[in-house]
Design a protein around this motif. Structure first.
Motif, mmCIF file in Angstrom:
data_model
loop_
_atom_site.group_PDB
_atom_site.id
_atom_site.type_symbol
_atom_site.label_atom_id
_atom_site.label_comp_id
_atom_site.label_asym_id
_atom_site.label_seq_id
_atom_site.Cartn_x
_atom_site.Cartn_y
_atom_site.Cartn_z
ATOM 1 N N LEU A 112 29.484 5.930 39.024
ATOM 2 C CA LEU A 112 30.668 6.252 38.224
ATOM 3 C C LEU A 112 31.750 6.919 39.068
ATOM 4 C CD1 LEU A 112 29.019 7.528 34.908
ATOM 5 C CD2 LEU A 112 30.095 5.308 35.343
ATOM 6 N N THR A 128 33.792 4.276 40.617
ATOM 7 C CA THR A 128 34.749 3.660 39.685
ATOM 8 C C THR A 128 35.962 4.567 39.494
ATOM 9 O OG1 THR A 128 33.730 4.624 37.702
ATOM 10 C CG2 THR A 128 32.869 2.513 38.472
ATOM 11 N N LEU A 129 35.772 5.878 39.637
ATOM 12 C CA LEU A 129 36.906 6.800 39.530
ATOM 13 C C LEU A 129 37.917 6.545 40.639
ATOM 14 C CD1 LEU A 129 35.404 10.317 38.622
ATOM 15 C CD2 LEU A 129 37.016 8.971 37.282
ATOM 16 N N ASN A 147 38.942 1.360 37.936
ATOM 17 C CA ASN A 147 38.669 0.062 37.310
ATOM 18 C C ASN A 147 37.306 0.150 36.627
ATOM 19 O OD1 ASN A 147 38.713 -2.593 36.532
ATOM 20 N ND2 ASN A 147 38.086 -3.388 38.538
ATOM 21 N N LEU A 148 37.334 0.514 35.362
ATOM 22 C CA LEU A 148 36.103 0.799 34.628
ATOM 23 C C LEU A 148 35.662 -0.427 33.839
ATOM 24 C CD1 LEU A 148 34.517 3.523 34.356
ATOM 25 C CD2 LEU A 148 35.567 3.735 32.102
ATOM 26 N N MET A 182 30.530 -0.352 29.423
ATOM 27 C CA MET A 182 29.296 0.288 29.888
ATOM 28 C C MET A 182 28.285 0.427 28.758
ATOM 29 S SD MET A 182 30.991 3.297 32.220
ATOM 30 C CE MET A 182 32.097 3.719 30.878
ATOM 31 N N LEU A 218 33.197 11.843 32.293
ATOM 32 C CA LEU A 218 33.934 10.782 32.990
ATOM 33 C C LEU A 218 35.333 10.626 32.398
ATOM 34 C CD1 LEU A 218 34.094 8.359 34.944
ATOM 35 C CD2 LEU A 218 33.058 6.965 33.140
ATOM 36 N N LEU A 234 38.952 11.073 34.256
ATOM 37 C CA LEU A 234 39.927 9.979 34.298
ATOM 38 C C LEU A 234 41.295 10.394 33.758
ATOM 39 C CD1 LEU A 234 37.912 6.830 33.140
ATOM 40 C CD2 LEU A 234 39.040 7.130 35.345
ATOM 41 N N ILE A 246 39.329 4.464 26.004
ATOM 42 C CA ILE A 246 37.869 4.366 25.989
ATOM 43 C C ILE A 246 37.361 4.617 24.567
ATOM 44 C CG2 ILE A 246 35.698 5.367 26.821
ATOM 45 C CD1 ILE A 246 37.077 6.133 29.391
ATOM 46 N N ARG A 270 38.309 0.033 27.000
ATOM 47 C CA ARG A 270 36.960 -0.093 27.529
ATOM 48 C C ARG A 270 35.993 0.519 26.524
ATOM 49 N NH1 ARG A 270 39.872 -2.513 30.275
ATOM 50 N NH2 ARG A 270 39.991 -2.643 32.564
ATOM 51 N N CYS A 313 32.078 2.056 25.714
ATOM 52 C CA CYS A 313 30.837 2.620 26.244
ATOM 53 C C CYS A 313 29.855 2.752 25.087
ATOM 54 C CB CYS A 313 31.076 3.986 26.897
ATOM 55 S SG CYS A 313 29.547 4.706 27.565
#
Length: 343
Positions: A40, A43-44, A48-49, A52, A69, A73, A127, A156, A158
């Motif tokens: 992770l 990705t930070l 570009n996440l 998940m 996270l 971000l 997110i 995104r 999760c």
């Protein structure tokens, strides 16, 4: 290494639940899940996440990690508008996907404030965190699949769950999977010791180890029990007895008396022992679990005896979950165990 590294931890007000008060505030605070955290962090750097899927036993830091996270971000302020957290066990129907999730997913991402943009990556997406996603209905999961595809440019997802097999394959295949391993006793014990120091609680390692045992490896549950025990102790040292009482654990002496009655094979004595236990109000589910742990870890019983006991206990556990009478089930288990445990 402790489960959470305390050095950058922001401490909440004293009256807050300790499970929240000592929750990690950034990815750097999370430990004991090295592979997940390392991935992770990469990705930070790229911001570009992917979608998940976090899965693993309860109390291992899944929800804490994704919240940390998000703050890394977007920062603490922007994350309030960029992150939607839902508990899918409460809001699990298809209407939630069609309305609440879809409405948030389609929202246009605004330009971040200058203060946030200077200190955090602030990627151009939102997110959505679906906690306990394994409780979502099949129809809701199927509808979510299409939503994930349609709004992937600005949103995104999760998914957080305990049982990855309950997530439908088309949904799981769209996510990068992260397995959260159970915490080893050393890391969890260090974390409880740290909390005791911060809260000025007197509790020795025997008490803390019992907390981890009754919590079944769930650190969040262990911390909650520790907070309850500190309130009960009122400044005095916390004892093992307090922990057992708060957790509803059946005393070892009670389990030993039941096993001794079964070993003698006298049905009248077995029934009397079971009656006494039930009159004390001890939970049948706890008796089944502790019988399992006692018999299966005892080298004095052969494999055949353990297999018979396991079968009887598993059937009893299923019936108890279905609402069977507790006293009858404990008697039934005891009578099944007589043939293999009788001396």
């Amino acid at each position: 290494m402790s489960f959470f590294k305390p050095k950058t931890e922001a401490v909440a007000p004293r009256k807050a639940p300790w499970a929240e008060k000592y929750r990690p505030r950034s990815l750097g605070d999370v430990a004991s899940q090295e592979m997940v955290v390392e991935t992770l962090k990469k990705t930070l750097q790229s911001a570009n996440l992917p979608h998940m899927l976090f899965y693993g036993p309860p109390g291992t830091g899944k929800t804490s990690t994704i919240l940390a996270l998000a703050k890394d971000l977007f920062g603490p302020e922007l994350s309030k508008s960029r992150v939607l957290e839902l508990n899918a066990s409460d809001e699990r129907g298809i209407n939630v996907v069609r309305e609440k999730i879809k409405n948030f997913a389609r929202t246009v991402v605004t330009t971040p404030p200058a203060s946030a943009a200077q200190n955090y990556p602030c990627p151009p997406f939102k997110i959505i965190i679906l906690d306990e996603a394994d409780s979502m209905t099949q129809d809701a999961q199927a509808a979510l699949r299409r939503t994930m595809e349609t709004y992937s440019k600005v949103t995104r997802f999760c998914l957080v769950c305990n049982y990855v097999t309950r997530i439908i394959d088309p949904l799981a295949s769209r996510c990068s999977k992260f397995r959260f391993k159970p915490l080893d006793e050393t890391n969890a014990l260090e974390r409880l010791q740290y909390i005791c120091q911060q809260e000025e609680i007197a509790a020795n390692d025997e008490v803390l180890s019992r907390l981890l045992i009754v919590a079944g490896g769930d650190l969040r549950k262990a911390i909650t029990l520790l907070q309850s025990a500190s309130g009960l102790a009122m400044g005095s040292p916390i004892t093992v007895g307090m922990v057992d009482e708060l957790a509803g654990r059946v005393p070892d002496a009670v389990i030993d008396s039941l096993v001794n009655s079964i070993s003698k094979g006298i049905y009248k004595d077995i029934q009397q022992t079971v009656d006494d236990i039930c009159l004390e109000g001890f939970p049948a589910a706890g008796i089944v679990t502790q019988l399992h742990d006692k018999i299966l870890t005892d080298p004095g019983y052969n494999d055949n005896a353990k297999s018979v006991v396991s079968a009887a206990l598993s059937e009893a556990d299923k019936r108890l979950n279905d609402g069977a009478d507790e006293q009858i089930e404990i008697l039934n288990v005891a009578y099944h165990m007589v043939n293999v445990l009788k001396v």
